[in-house]
Design a protein around this motif. Structure first.
Motif, PDB file in Angstrom:
ATOM      1  N   GLU A 170       0.833  -1.207   0.000  1.00 29.61           N
ATOM      2  CA  GLU A 170       0.000   0.000   0.000  1.00 29.61           C
ATOM      3  C   GLU A 170       0.868   1.258   0.000  1.00 29.61           C
ATOM      4  O   GLU A 170       1.822   1.374   0.786  1.00 29.61           O
ATOM      5  N   LEU A 171       0.529   2.186  -0.887  1.00 32.08           N
ATOM      6  CA  LEU A 171       1.269   3.441  -1.021  1.00 32.08           C
ATOM      7  C   LEU A 171       1.195   4.295   0.241  1.00 32.08           C
ATOM      8  O   LEU A 171       2.160   4.966   0.605  1.00 32.08           O
ATOM      9  N   GLY A 172       0.048   4.275   0.915  1.00 34.75           N
ATOM     10  CA  GLY A 172      -0.174   5.165   2.050  1.00 34.75           C
ATOM     11  C   GLY A 172       0.078   4.519   3.398  1.00 34.75           C
ATOM     12  O   GLY A 172       0.726   3.463   3.519  1.00 34.75           O
ATOM     13  N   ASN A 173      -0.477   5.141   4.428  1.00 34.39           N
ATOM     14  CA  ASN A 173      -0.250   4.760   5.823  1.00 34.39           C
ATOM     15  C   ASN A 173      -1.269   3.757   6.348  1.00 34.39           C
ATOM     16  O   ASN A 173      -2.344   3.590   5.761  1.00 34.39           O
ATOM     17  N   PRO A 174      -0.958   3.111   7.498  1.00 36.79           N
ATOM     18  CA  PRO A 174      -1.995   2.358   8.213  1.00 36.79           C
ATOM     19  C   PRO A 174      -3.125   3.301   8.600  1.00 36.79           C
ATOM     20  O   PRO A 174      -2.935   4.535   8.634  1.00 36.79           O
ATOM     21  N   LEU A 175      -4.275   2.754   8.913  1.00 35.53           N
ATOM     22  CA  LEU A 175      -5.463   3.554   9.170  1.00 35.53           C
ATOM     23  C   LEU A 175      -5.243   4.600  10.261  1.00 35.53           C
ATOM     24  O   LEU A 175      -5.617   5.770  10.099  1.00 35.53           O
ATOM     25  N   GLU A 176      -4.627   4.197  11.386  1.00 34.10           N
ATOM     26  CA  GLU A 176      -4.492   5.108  12.515  1.00 34.10           C
ATOM     27  C   GLU A 176      -3.526   6.262  12.237  1.00 34.10           C
ATOM     28  O   GLU A 176      -3.519   7.267  12.961  1.00 34.10           O
ATOM     29  N   ARG A 177      -2.718   6.153  11.187  1.00 30.14           N
ATOM     30  CA  ARG A 177      -1.762   7.215  10.856  1.00 30.14           C
ATOM     31  C   ARG A 177      -2.213   8.059   9.669  1.00 30.14           C
ATOM     32  O   ARG A 177      -1.475   8.911   9.194  1.00 30.14           O
ATOM     33  N   ARG A 178      -3.426   7.820   9.205  1.00 30.77           N
ATOM     34  CA  ARG A 178      -3.958   8.622   8.098  1.00 30.77           C
ATOM     35  C   ARG A 178      -4.568   9.907   8.665  1.00 30.77           C
ATOM     36  O   ARG A 178      -5.702   9.910   9.142  1.00 30.77           O
ATOM     37  N   LYS A 201      -2.997 -12.443   9.798  1.00 33.45           N
ATOM     38  CA  LYS A 201      -2.949 -13.461   8.747  1.00 33.45           C
ATOM     39  C   LYS A 201      -2.274 -12.980   7.461  1.00 33.45           C
ATOM     40  O   LYS A 201      -1.966 -13.788   6.588  1.00 33.45           O
ATOM     41  N   VAL A 202      -2.104 -11.662   7.340  1.00 31.69           N
ATOM     42  CA  VAL A 202      -1.627 -11.065   6.092  1.00 31.69           C
ATOM     43  C   VAL A 202      -0.451 -10.143   6.387  1.00 31.69           C
ATOM     44  O   VAL A 202      -0.445  -9.437   7.394  1.00 31.69           O
ATOM     45  N   ASP A 203       0.568 -10.141   5.508  1.00 36.74           N
ATOM     46  CA  ASP A 203       1.689  -9.209   5.629  1.00 36.74           C
ATOM     47  C   ASP A 203       1.325  -7.896   4.948  1.00 36.74           C
ATOM     48  O   ASP A 203       1.083  -7.870   3.729  1.00 36.74           O
ATOM     49  N   PHE A 204       1.276  -6.807   5.702  1.00 40.96           N
ATOM     50  CA  PHE A 204       1.002  -5.493   5.141  1.00 40.96           C
ATOM     51  C   PHE A 204       2.301  -4.709   5.002  1.00 40.96           C
ATOM     52  O   PHE A 204       3.099  -4.636   5.929  1.00 40.96           O
ATOM     53  N   HIS A 205       2.521  -4.132   3.842  1.00 44.59           N
ATOM     54  CA  HIS A 205       3.676  -3.272   3.578  1.00 44.59           C
ATOM     55  C   HIS A 205       3.141  -1.872   3.289  1.00 44.59           C
ATOM     56  O   HIS A 205       2.733  -1.578   2.163  1.00 44.59           O
ATOM     57  N   PHE A 206       3.124  -1.011   4.313  1.00 45.92           N
ATOM     58  CA  PHE A 206       2.621   0.348   4.142  1.00 45.92           C
ATOM     59  C   PHE A 206       3.738   1.288   3.695  1.00 45.92           C
ATOM     60  O   PHE A 206       4.930   0.973   3.807  1.00 45.92           O
ATOM     61  N   ASN A 207       3.340   2.446   3.183  1.00 48.17           N
ATOM     62  CA  ASN A 207       4.294   3.426   2.654  1.00 48.17           C
ATOM     63  C   ASN A 207       5.243   2.793   1.643  1.00 48.17           C
ATOM     64  O   ASN A 207       6.438   3.085   1.608  1.00 48.17           O
ATOM     65  N   ALA A 241      -3.414  11.735   2.609  1.00 45.41           N
ATOM     66  CA  ALA A 241      -3.981  10.867   3.644  1.00 45.41           C
ATOM     67  C   ALA A 241      -5.453  10.575   3.399  1.00 45.41           C
ATOM     68  O   ALA A 241      -5.989   9.578   3.889  1.00 45.41           O
ATOM     69  N   ILE A 242      -6.123  11.432   2.646  1.00 48.29           N
ATOM     70  CA  ILE A 242      -7.535  11.207   2.342  1.00 48.29           C
ATOM     71  C   ILE A 242      -7.684  10.155   1.245  1.00 48.29           C
ATOM     72  O   ILE A 242      -8.611   9.343   1.251  1.00 48.29           O
ATOM     73  N   MET A 243      -6.749  10.129   0.303  1.00 52.13           N
ATOM     74  CA  MET A 243      -6.865   9.267  -0.865  1.00 52.13           C
ATOM     75  C   MET A 243      -6.162   7.918  -0.714  1.00 52.13           C
ATOM     76  O   MET A 243      -6.570   6.934  -1.327  1.00 52.13           O
ATOM     77  N   SER A 244      -5.076   7.865   0.062  1.00 49.41           N
ATOM     78  CA  SER A 244      -4.261   6.643   0.130  1.00 49.41           C
ATOM     79  C   SER A 244      -4.121   6.154   1.564  1.00 49.41           C
ATOM     80  O   SER A 244      -4.225   6.912   2.516  1.00 49.41           O
ATOM     81  N   GLY A 245      -3.849   4.848   1.695  1.00 48.43           N
ATOM     82  CA  GLY A 245      -3.701   4.211   2.998  1.00 48.43           C
ATOM     83  C   GLY A 245      -4.711   3.091   3.153  1.00 48.43           C
ATOM     84  O   GLY A 245      -5.523   2.830   2.251  1.00 48.43           O
ATOM     85  N   PHE A 246      -4.670   2.396   4.279  1.00 47.22           N
ATOM     86  CA  PHE A 246      -5.601   1.294   4.511  1.00 47.22           C
ATOM     87  C   PHE A 246      -7.038   1.813   4.457  1.00 47.22           C
ATOM     88  O   PHE A 246      -7.405   2.749   5.157  1.00 47.22           O
TER      89      PHE A 246
END
Length: 456
Positions: free
Chosen positions: A34-42, A163-169, A61-66
């Motif tokens: 994911e190009l953006g941030n985790p939800l809590e950092r958006r 269960k899933v590997d998330f790669h943010f930013n 932060a409005i357009m990208s992230g979880f």
């Protein structure tokens, strides 16, 4: 292989694809990039006080992230084939509805319980619209609200992260074919997988076009939607929003026979900025929590434009109009309807003296210097048509924010499984050009996940 399945993009399509794959408990190794941030950092820096307009962050932060661009939307899930995309053309009408209902149940079980499901069935409003040359489209609408939508996403992430590997930013710069599957390329390195699911949303449309070009995947020109966001007292549309919440109304103009439609209606909501590829446009949000309600309702009025020969770049056309608005207004522009029809620009004094208090700090200006005449004429005609079923819509103090642009990806050539001609590469959600809504995008993610599981 680093992963069995890699999902590019953590918007609605990517989330529900990851959910369905992980729920199967088949031991699949799944990676989400994911190009953006985790939800809590958006966090958007606009606070309305110190920072009143878009500062053009490197990643919006409005357009990208979880959660994608839908994370801070008003959380409307429209269960219908009449709008929101053409998923039914690929999977069948009943299957598309069943997938959307399945998504609805997942949302309810992850924090959305107690939210209201609205319906246009058996409403007298439909007849009133027809009597005035307007057409109300059929749908069931689950309104989560921006706040409950956020809770649902929090709960989905809490379940998925185990269960899933998330790669943010992590920006994915390209996708390439290998003997055993696919490889995605990032600044941090490359990762391999057997199956690759691309779900980069509308904001990833240009990137998606590049991937398709590099891999020889056929695409077709799609439309762009251009218009304004209307803001007026909530009472004007209360008889519609109290019963239907979201009313999708379509009108054919008398002058040019263009189709103008309402979009993304937000009762007691707020108008917000969006940043797409450095271009600032406008959108709207609303909340389930009554403590966050405003005195206004906002909705978009959009005109679709589809180009063929010799010009095919619909998105480029929309971008040029949005850039002109940004140039003249330093971002989003606002104008009173009364000023627009009198051929004069709005000023800070006129906006301040208006009976409608803006919920977004925008630059007063003249939308006729930005929006092409044919489109603007259609919008004005639509406002007068809506005034017949919702008296007060055409009041002088009704506010118009511009421009609102909905960019669509070039429609990617995919089969009934949403798989491209490059086998094992799937394109879902709004970047496919097939879906244009939270419900359709989410449903497409479930559909692809089930297909992948059926092949294991």
């Amino acid at each position: 292989m680093n992963y069995d399945v890699i999902i590019v993009g953590a918007g609605p399509g990517g989330i529900f694809s990851a959910y369905e794959l992980s729920k199967a408990d088949k031991g699949l190794k799944i990676g989400v990039f994911e190009l953006g941030n985790p939800l809590e950092r958006r966090k958007c820096p606009i606070d309305g006080k110190k920072i009143k307009s878009c500062v053009k962050c490197p990643t919006c932060a409005i357009m990208s992230g979880f959660g994608g661009a839908g994370a801070f939307s008003d959380g409307k899930y429209n269960i219908t084939n009449q709008f929101g995309g053409t998923l039914y053309e690929y999977v069948g009408k009943q299957e598309a509805i069943d997938l959307m209902k399945y998504v609805d149940q997942i949302n309810l079980s992850h924090g959305g319980e107690g939210t209201k499901l609205y319906s246009t069935a058996n409403t007298k409003i439909k007849r009133t619209c027809l009597e005035n040359g307007l057409h109300l489209l059929d749908a069931q609408v689950r309104h989560l609200g921006t706040d409950i939508n956020y809770v649902v996403l929090e709960n989905l992430y809490a379940e998925l992260k185990e269960k899933v590997d998330f790669h943010f930013n992590t920006a994915v710069t390209g996708v390439s074919r290998t003997d055993e599957g696919y490889e995605i390329h990032t600044a941090a390195g490359s990762y391999s997988c057997r199956k690759c699911v691309v779900s980069v949303g509308r904001s990833g449309s240009k990137w998606m076009e590049t991937v398709c070009s590099d891999m020889g995947i056929t695409t077709h020109s799609n439309r762009v939607d251009i218009g304004v966001r209307v803001e007026l007292p909530a009472e004007v549309f209360a008889h519609l929003t109290d019963e239907l919440y979201e009313s999708k109304i379509v009108y054919r103009t008398e002058k040019f026979e263009d189709m103008v439609r309402t979009f993304c209606m937000n009762p007691h909501g707020v108008v917000v900025n969006e940043n797409t590829n450095g271009i600032v446009t406008v959108n709207g949000h609303s909340y389930e929590d009554k403590a966050k309600h405003t005195e206004n309702t906002n909705f978009a009025l959009l005109v679709s434009k589809h180009f063929s020969e010799p010009f095919k770049d619909s998105n480029g056309y929309g971008e040029s109009i949005a850039r002109l608005s940004n140039m003249l207004g330093g971002g989003v522009m606002v104008q009173r309807f009364g000023d627009l029809v009198r051929g004069r620009r709005s000023t800070e004094a006129r906006i301040r003296e208006s009976f409608v208090t803006p919920t977004l700090a925008a630059t007063p200006g003249d939308l006729s210097l930005v929006i092409p005449k044919r489109i603007l004429d259609g919008i004005i005609e639509m406002i007068y048509a809506l005034d017949k079923i919702a008296p007060g819509t055409a009041n002088d103090d009704t506010l118009l924010y511009g421009v609102e642009v909905k960019f669509y990806n070039m429609e990617v050539e995919i089969d009934k499984n949403l798989e491209t001609s490059s086998k094992g590469l799937y394109v879902i959600g709004d970047c496919s050009g097939v879906t244009h809504s939270l419900s359709h995008a989410s449903a497409s993610g479930v559909h692809v996940a089930r297909h992948i599981l059926s092949m294991i």
